[in-house]
Write a protein that holds these residues in place. Sequence first.
Motif, PDB file in Angstrom:
ATOM      1  N   ASN A 177      -6.616   3.311  -0.012  1.00 57.56           N
ATOM      2  CA  ASN A 177      -7.050   2.214  -1.087  1.00 57.56           C
ATOM      3  C   ASN A 177      -8.259   3.075  -2.087  1.00 57.56           C
ATOM      4  O   ASN A 177      -7.668   2.239  -3.290  1.00 57.56           O
ATOM      5  CB  ASN A 177      -7.379   0.326  -0.525  1.00 57.56           C
ATOM      6  N   ARG A 178      -8.888   3.422  -1.595  1.00 62.14           N
ATOM      7  CA  ARG A 178      -9.829   3.916  -2.400  1.00 62.14           C
ATOM      8  C   ARG A 178      -9.639   4.592  -2.949  1.00 62.14           C
ATOM      9  O   ARG A 178      -9.357   5.286  -4.195  1.00 62.14           O
ATOM     10  CB  ARG A 178     -11.203   4.105  -0.999  1.00 62.14           C
ATOM     11  N   ALA A 229      -6.265   2.131   6.041  1.00 62.66           N
ATOM     12  CA  ALA A 229      -6.076   1.670   4.591  1.00 62.66           C
ATOM     13  C   ALA A 229      -7.317   1.712   3.679  1.00 62.66           C
ATOM     14  O   ALA A 229      -7.194   1.843   2.101  1.00 62.66           O
ATOM     15  CB  ALA A 229      -5.848  -0.368   4.714  1.00 62.66           C
ATOM     16  N   HIS A 230      -9.274   1.101   4.207  1.00 64.52           N
ATOM     17  CA  HIS A 230      -9.133   1.405   3.080  1.00 64.52           C
ATOM     18  C   HIS A 230      -9.563   2.956   2.936  1.00 64.52           C
ATOM     19  O   HIS A 230     -10.008   2.324   0.887  1.00 64.52           O
ATOM     20  CB  HIS A 230     -11.242   1.109   3.706  1.00 64.52           C
ATOM     21  N   LYS A 240      -7.327   4.282  -6.397  1.00 65.25           N
ATOM     22  CA  LYS A 240      -8.574   3.205  -7.012  1.00 65.25           C
ATOM     23  C   LYS A 240      -8.957   4.245  -7.735  1.00 65.25           C
ATOM     24  O   LYS A 240      -8.960   4.408  -9.434  1.00 65.25           O
ATOM     25  CB  LYS A 240      -9.466   2.511  -6.734  1.00 65.25           C
ATOM     26  N   LEU A 298       0.875  -1.117   0.100  1.00 67.68           N
ATOM     27  CA  LEU A 298       0.246  -0.168   0.007  1.00 67.68           C
ATOM     28  C   LEU A 298       0.600   1.384  -0.009  1.00 67.68           C
ATOM     29  O   LEU A 298       0.639   2.569  -0.783  1.00 67.68           O
ATOM     30  CB  LEU A 298      -1.012   0.229   1.270  1.00 67.68           C
ATOM     31  N   GLY A 318       1.953   1.649  -3.706  1.00 64.70           N
ATOM     32  CA  GLY A 318       1.086   2.145  -3.771  1.00 64.70           C
ATOM     33  C   GLY A 318       0.692   4.125  -4.080  1.00 64.70           C
ATOM     34  O   GLY A 318       0.349   3.907  -5.026  1.00 64.70           O
TER      35      GLY A 318
END
Length: 595
Positions: free
Chosen positions: A214-215, A210-211, A218, A185, A188
């Motif tokens: 990640n979003r 983290a969610h 994305k 992550l 990323g």
Amino acid sequence: MTTKASTTKKRSRAKSTAKKEVNGNKSKALQIQNLPLGKIKPDLEQPRKTFNDDALQQLSESIEKHGVLQPITVRQLNGHYIIVMGERRYRASKLAGKKTVPCIVRTYENNDVLEVQIIENLQRQDVEPTEEADAIAYLSEKYSPTEIAKRLGRTDNFIRQRLKLAGLIDGFKHFVRNGEMTISLGVGVALFEPEEQQMMLETMGEDFNAHQINRMIKDQTYYLEKASFDVADKKLVPKAGSCVECPFNAANQGNLFGEGKMVCTKAACFETKKSKSLLNLIEKSKKENILLIPEIRQYWADDENNQLIISQLEKNGLKVYLLDDVEIIENPIEPTIEGIKIEYQHYEYSEDELKAELDEAMQNHNEALEEYNSAKENGFVNGILFHPETYRNKEVFVKIIEKSKEKSTGYSAPLANRKMADCTPEEQIVKINEREIRKKQIENNKQFEDVVQMIRETKYIDTKKTLSTDEIVAFSISLFENNVDFMSQQKYFSKFLGDTSKMTKVELVENFKKKFKKEIFHKLIRYMLTKQVHFGESNHVNNLTNISFYNAIQGFYKSKIAGIEKEYAEKRDKREARLKERITVLEKQIQELND
């Protein structure tokens, strides 16, 4: 003949003398000296900053019992000795109460010292990832990633990932160091410019999520294999050049998203190229007299994004035909046995049954191919079908559906395919009610997604409160509907049983029993509950798993859920009030027509 005694003497001498060859010539033997700890100092420029306290304590106990088995390396500076390699052994010796430590004194140039320290540290197994990344970044100023990989015995991809991780801003590095943020992550996030990383950090807030990260990743990355344009085209946007060679293509930064995966991390550039590709598509349609058909049905023509596409086509002088206005024939894809196996992977089909499915699929393909090859003879013309959001497109054959202009002949098209203006008042009421049912379905789907996303961003999984009856019911139903397969066990719970490489299966079971705690079980259940819900067409009023989960989490975040429910209820009430007024007017029109 060599005797055992002479061999022992040779080994003894080897322990006290270190020899080095430079360009084929032997240098002067380096003597091991026992130096006072008080005269030895750690190097303030040493790249390694963190030391595991437990491991250090274990080493000190070993040194107290057996002594320092491998000497540390030092260099002289201003009457003291500065550590080049072996600071961990030095620290452990102090903890063990030693007065001296065995050392090899060597001479280095200043730049060589740091390089030696970096390489020595990187060859260890317990290096902190961000320190490792910074050290590799230092080496990259002098060596290529391939050369660094060879020196450290690592893969090129590992080195490129660590080089990318070095670009992570300090605010995020903190979360990597304390274990809250995974390395993948972190890599990323590091794909983005420091300013964009800072914006992500500020958007996330103080607590790591983290969610949410990640979003954000994305939302700002694009898989180039799904692009609507030729990624190798250098002329589409000349200033940007080809995506294949672009530094913002993750494939050029070390396969960060998987082997050969091309992912764009420059959102503005991608959107510019995407828009230009649509303009080129419109120009091609006009120049070659090809029908350009957006993948939009009349039912969704009022959608804001779809309206923008329709408006853009009209402004460029194109007559707009939607999917309801045309017949389309696509070039059929020939089926393969591999594709059939994937399609029926959840069925226990034999080889003969799979062969039968392939034969049937091949027969259908041949019929479709015959229709495709004779399309022009049957009045079809060349067309291009494109997606209204991604602009991805494909060449097809198109025929415009002829619609009767005589009202007395009635409508041949289904009610769902007709425009509201073409319907009678009774039919308009039916269409309004059907749309409202559909909108409620979509609204419930979205409301459920919002509640679940909110729950996933809380600390629900770590709650120490005993499981409620509702949670157990939800978990039971969830397992019933969604059995955990072998691959999922490996992917999500690989460390659940501990280190499987050092124990037999019997030992694993005993070890798990010994270390088992109720908290582990509770955490697993709460993790499973948040993962096994269904989105899309399923929500909290039409799916068993979702209903049970929705009820279960009421006991933890009732006020937050109520806030989301209230927001959706207010929107729904306003819309239904407007619909009620509209239906009343239409009912009056029906009454007047009947009178």
